[in-house]
Design an enzyme around this catalytic site. Structure first.
Site: not given
Length: 337
Positions: A22, A28, A55, A207-208, A210, A229, A286, A296
């Protein structure tokens, strides 16, 4: 290595960690870093990749296509989405009309360098297009072999039910919803998850962590870190604003000893937590650097015992948002162009 779960009431398995691009690709990070990170994801066992035509205004799909070029197609599950404005953003460059869906799937496949995607998702609900028109167009996409399964993103329980009824009538393999979900944002638990379980739909949650708040790097009473961010509009700064309250940040700091006791980092605890929900097939993450991938993936196949889950609830108290009616507010009531 990463574990795998079935996507909805289907025979398709996806990796518990889905790589999403995203706010990273074509925005980025440069292309070489993006490609290196995708290859790190593949090396770690991630087989599922999520993108969307909107995106970076279509450029993120191009980067993902380059990164996956030369990989065995049958070993991958590739997702994309349609709804938000793309291209010059004319009156028909958005929404879920037959015209936009037909043109968008062809354009996405060209950018990705694919003959088909595994999952084609309605990025939001379109209040300005009859649902019958949308699902008839999706049925055509499936019958033409351009997508194997259909999903949606951020639909309410009522919208999921209506979509599932049409999908059954049209013999469309409707298998998933992609909502925001984390320890701090639990609005899908009230209605969306029970309805999805009834209908045979899985959640692929975004968005696990947040928006990074659950990493613990944002401290109460302190300025947000430079380069985070929260300081970058291109990286979704507006999505993180409502989490940057001192009561939220103070509660998040109480999670640190819980993560340590579980032998996990804070981000790993956050990802493992969403995966404890049996209706969640995969957590979208991401990464802007290859080394983030291994961290992750370590959250996959982790079982948090009941004491740990209870300790998390106690630490966060009444900070998490649980109001199921907030799912009604996500899709725009009118198109954005």
């Amino acid at each position: 290595m990463v574990g795998y779960r079935y996507l909805g009431n289907s025979g398709l398995k996806v990796s518990e960690i889905t790589y999403g691009n995203w706010v990273t690709h074509a925005s980025q990070v440069d292309d070489s870093a993006a490609i290196a990170t995708v290859h790190a994801a593949l090396d770690a066992g991630i087989t599922t990749f999520d993108t969307a035509d909107t995106y970076a205004n279509t450029a993120a799909e191009v980067v993902l296509g380059k990164a996956l070029a030369g990989q065995r197609r049958e070993s991958l599950e590739i997702f994309t989405k349609v709804y938000f404005p793309t291209g010059p953003m004319g009156p028909n460059d958005t929404g879920l009309s037959r015209k936009h869906i037909r043109e968008s799937i062809d354009a996405s496949l060209t950018r990705l360098g694919l003959d088909y995607v595994d999952l084609y998702q309605a990025h939001r609900f379109d209040y300005e297009t009859p649902l019958e028109e949308t699902f008839q167009a999706f049925a055509d996409v499936v019958r033409q072999g351009k997508a194997l399964y259909i999903g949606v993103s951020e639909w309410t329980a009522e919208q999921l039910r209506a979509g599932a009824a049409l999908a059954k009538e049209l013999h469309v393999p409707f298998v998933s919803n992609q909502p925001q979900y984390s320890m701090l944002w639990r609005v899908i638990e009230e209605k969306v998850v029970p309805t999805s379980e009834e209908l045979g739909l899985s959640q692929v949650v975004w968005s696990p962590m947040a928006q990074g708040v659950l990493s613990g790097k944002y401290l109460p009473g302190q300025p947000v870190p430079e380069g985070s961010r929260a300081t970058d509009e291109k990286s979704g700064a507006r999505f993180i604003e409502h989490f940057l309250r001192d009561d939220v940040l103070t509660a998040v700091q109480r999670l640190k000893p819980i993560a340590e006791q579980a032998g996990l980092t804070m981000p790993q605890l956050a990802i493992a937590w969403v995966l404890q929900n049996p209706n969640v097939a995969s957590a979208l993450v991401g990464a802007s650097r290859p080394e983030q991938i291994a961290s992750n993936v370590a959250a996959s196949e982790v079982t948090l015992d009941s004491d740990t889950m209870a300790a998390i609830d106690e630490a966060l108290g009444d900070v998490p948002e649980r109001d199921g009616s907030k799912t009604d507010d996500v899709s725009p009531k009118t198109r954005l162009v």
